[in-house]
Scaffold this motif. Sequence first.
Motif, short mmCIF file in Angstrom:
data_model
loop_
_atom_site.label_atom_id
_atom_site.label_comp_id
_atom_site.label_asym_id
_atom_site.label_seq_id
_atom_site.Cartn_x
_atom_site.Cartn_y
_atom_site.Cartn_z
N ASP A 2 0.80 -1.22 0.00
CA ASP A 2 0.00 0.00 0.00
C ASP A 2 0.83 1.27 0.00
OD1 ASP A 2 -2.41 -1.37 -0.08
OD2 ASP A 2 -2.48 -1.56 2.09
N VAL A 3 2.13 1.14 -0.12
CA VAL A 3 3.00 2.31 -0.22
C VAL A 3 3.13 2.65 -1.70
CG1 VAL A 3 5.29 3.22 0.23
CG2 VAL A 3 4.22 1.70 1.89
N ALA A 4 2.73 3.88 -2.04
CA ALA A 4 2.72 4.28 -3.45
C ALA A 4 4.09 4.77 -3.90
CB ALA A 4 1.70 5.39 -3.66
N THR A 5 4.45 4.42 -5.12
CA THR A 5 5.66 4.98 -5.71
C THR A 5 5.38 6.42 -6.11
OG1 THR A 5 5.15 4.39 -7.99
CG2 THR A 5 6.33 2.73 -6.65
N ILE A 6 6.41 7.21 -6.23
CA ILE A 6 6.22 8.60 -6.62
C ILE A 6 5.67 8.68 -8.05
CG2 ILE A 6 8.54 9.09 -7.45
CD1 ILE A 6 6.32 11.36 -5.22
N ASP A 7 6.01 7.71 -8.89
CA ASP A 7 5.47 7.70 -10.25
C ASP A 7 3.96 7.45 -10.25
OD1 ASP A 7 7.87 8.27 -11.56
OD2 ASP A 7 8.46 6.15 -11.58
N HIS A 8 3.48 6.59 -9.37
CA HIS A 8 2.03 6.36 -9.26
C HIS A 8 1.33 7.60 -8.73
CE1 HIS A 8 2.93 1.87 -9.23
NE2 HIS A 8 2.18 2.09 -10.29
N VAL A 9 1.93 8.24 -7.75
CA VAL A 9 1.36 9.47 -7.19
C VAL A 9 1.27 10.54 -8.27
CG1 VAL A 9 1.74 11.34 -5.53
CG2 VAL A 9 2.14 8.97 -4.85
N LEU A 10 2.33 10.70 -9.01
CA LEU A 10 2.37 11.71 -10.07
C LEU A 10 1.32 11.42 -11.13
CD1 LEU A 10 3.70 14.23 -11.15
CD2 LEU A 10 5.48 12.80 -12.13
N ALA A 11 1.24 10.18 -11.57
CA ALA A 11 0.24 9.81 -12.58
C ALA A 11 -1.17 10.07 -12.07
CB ALA A 11 0.40 8.35 -12.98
N PHE A 12 -1.44 9.75 -10.82
CA PHE A 12 -2.77 9.97 -10.28
C PHE A 12 -3.10 11.45 -10.23
CE2 PHE A 12 -5.46 10.95 -6.58
CZ PHE A 12 -6.65 10.43 -7.07
N PHE A 13 -2.21 12.28 -9.66
CA PHE A 13 -2.53 13.69 -9.50
C PHE A 13 -2.53 14.45 -10.82
CE2 PHE A 13 -1.77 12.96 -4.95
CZ PHE A 13 -2.98 13.46 -4.49
N GLU A 14 -2.01 13.86 -11.87
CA GLU A 14 -2.11 14.47 -13.20
C GLU A 14 -3.36 14.00 -13.95
OE1 GLU A 14 1.72 13.52 -14.88
OE2 GLU A 14 2.52 15.47 -14.27
N SER A 15 -4.15 13.12 -13.34
CA SER A 15 -5.32 12.56 -14.00
C SER A 15 -6.58 13.40 -13.79
CB SER A 15 -5.58 11.14 -13.48
OG SER A 15 -6.12 11.18 -12.17
N GLU A 16 -7.55 13.17 -14.65
CA GLU A 16 -8.85 13.81 -14.52
C GLU A 16 -9.56 13.34 -13.25
OE1 GLU A 16 -10.28 16.24 -16.38
OE2 GLU A 16 -8.34 16.36 -17.40
N LYS A 17 -9.33 12.10 -12.87
CA LYS A 17 -9.94 11.55 -11.65
C LYS A 17 -9.52 12.37 -10.44
CE LYS A 17 -12.14 8.12 -9.55
NZ LYS A 17 -13.53 7.86 -9.73
N ALA A 18 -8.23 12.67 -10.32
CA ALA A 18 -7.75 13.47 -9.19
C ALA A 18 -8.34 14.87 -9.22
CB ALA A 18 -6.23 13.53 -9.19
N ALA A 19 -8.43 15.46 -10.41
CA ALA A 19 -9.03 16.79 -10.53
C ALA A 19 -10.48 16.77 -10.10
CB ALA A 19 -8.90 17.30 -11.97
N GLY A 20 -11.18 15.67 -10.42
CA GLY A 20 -12.57 15.54 -10.02
C GLY A 20 -12.73 15.36 -8.51
N ILE A 21 -11.80 14.70 -7.90
CA ILE A 21 -11.87 14.44 -6.46
C ILE A 21 -11.40 15.65 -5.65
CG2 ILE A 21 -10.90 13.06 -4.57
CD1 ILE A 21 -10.74 10.71 -6.62
N PHE A 22 -10.25 16.19 -6.00
CA PHE A 22 -9.61 17.24 -5.20
C PHE A 22 -9.80 18.64 -5.74
CE2 PHE A 22 -7.18 13.37 -4.39
CZ PHE A 22 -7.20 13.34 -3.02
N GLY A 23 -10.27 18.75 -6.98
CA GLY A 23 -10.32 20.04 -7.65
C GLY A 23 -9.04 20.23 -8.46
#
Length: 64
Positions: A2-23
């Motif tokens: 359950d520890v995320a790699t920085i590449d996974h974090v980066l991909a998530f926060f650059e996604s539309e899903k993250a924008a929809g969740i966090f703004g």
Amino acid sequence: EDVATIDHVLAFFESEKAAGIFGADKAKAMAAHARDVKAAGGKWCDCPACTAGRVVIENADVIL
């Protein structure tokens, strides 16, 4: 697991899903932070949960 790699974090926060969740603004700020962590040589997410998870994993032989 359950520890995320920085590449996974980066991909998530650059996604539309993250924008929809966090703004959009918060997602962009978190992506920028992840890029900073990666540029400094970080391989793992540095949030409190992932940081604690890494401590557990790194000390599993003592804890378990």
